[in-house]
Motif scaffolding. Structure first.
Motif, PDB file in Angstrom:
ATOM      1  N   SER A   8      15.448  35.122 -13.661  1.00 20.94           N
ATOM      2  CA  SER A   8      15.392  34.063 -12.657  1.00 20.94           C
ATOM      3  C   SER A   8      16.301  32.910 -13.072  1.00 20.94           C
ATOM      4  O   SER A   8      16.691  32.786 -14.242  1.00 20.94           O
ATOM      5  N   GLU A  10      15.540  29.837 -13.348  1.00 21.94           N
ATOM      6  CA  GLU A  10      14.834  28.979 -14.304  1.00 21.94           C
ATOM      7  C   GLU A  10      14.945  29.539 -15.719  1.00 21.94           C
ATOM      8  O   GLU A  10      15.141  28.795 -16.679  1.00 21.94           O
ATOM      9  N   ARG A  13      18.500  29.023 -16.936  1.00 23.46           N
ATOM     10  CA  ARG A  13      18.757  27.621 -17.237  1.00 23.46           C
ATOM     11  C   ARG A  13      18.124  27.226 -18.569  1.00 23.46           C
ATOM     12  O   ARG A  13      18.679  26.460 -19.339  1.00 23.46           O
TER      13      ARG A  13
END
Length: 199
Positions: A8, A10, A13
């Motif tokens: 994902s 997230e 990141r």
């Protein structure tokens, strides 16, 4: 992400530090700069066939756009250098890259096909000096000299290809405005054939 199956945004990141994202954005601006230089070469042909390139989208602000893209590219690199405390040799490389970008302005300001194509074709020097500066700081003197030496040797070895291409264009009388298109399809064809041979 590492060793797992979570992909994902997230997770990505969290796995990548912000300088990695800044490098991505910085290089996107570099691509926009030299790709717009190339699009300025093809502008008339692209208008005839209805292709919407960056040069056409920017309109009379194409030169300003190219210079802005170069500025954002180098500013992002400088911000990364300040944040991770790279030394003065890194910033010297950025200063040389900035001088190259200003030289590009002199090539593209009149929007001639020849000048824009020359700017596009010689764009690799900007990346060369930035990367050499990064290597000098992060990998040391010896590895940066190896990179510079290898780059220059490879560049000199490619001159035989340039010589053969010039002979072919001269023999067939290929007009200058079509040479970049012939080269593009020729190189793309060579990559496809090489990939087929490897596979």
């Amino acid at each position: 992400v590492q060793g797992g199956n979570e992909w994902s945004f997230e997770a990505l990141r969290a796995a990548l530090p912000w300088p990695a994202w800044a490098l991505l954005v910085s290089n996107l601006f570099w691509v926009l700069a030299y790709d717009t230089e190339y699009a300025m070469v093809d502008r008339d042909d692209d208008l005839k066939i209805g292709i919407r390139t960056s040069a056409i989208t920017l309109g009379r602000f194409d030169v300003a756009g190219v210079m802005g893209f170069y500025g954002l590219h180098l500013a992002a690199f400088a911000a990364i250098g300040v944040w991770i405390r790279l030394g003065p040799l890194f910033f010297a490389g950025l200063a040389v890259a900035g001088a190259i970008a200003l030289w590009h302005f002199t090539l593209i300001r009149d929007r001639s096909r020849e000048g824009c194509f020359r700017a596009f074709r010689l764009n690799h020097w900007l990346g060369f000096v930035v990367f050499a500066g990064v290597l000098r700081i992060t990998r040391g003197r010896d590895e940066s000299l190896e990179f510079v030496t290898g780059y220059l040797i490879e560049l000199s070895l490619s001159m035989d290809n340039v010589f053969v291409i010039a002979l072919i264009f001269g023999y067939f009388g290929t007009p200058a405005q079509y040479q970049h298109r012939v080269l593009f399809w020729g190189i793309l064809g060579a990559l496809v054939m090489r990939g087929a041979m490897i596979a």
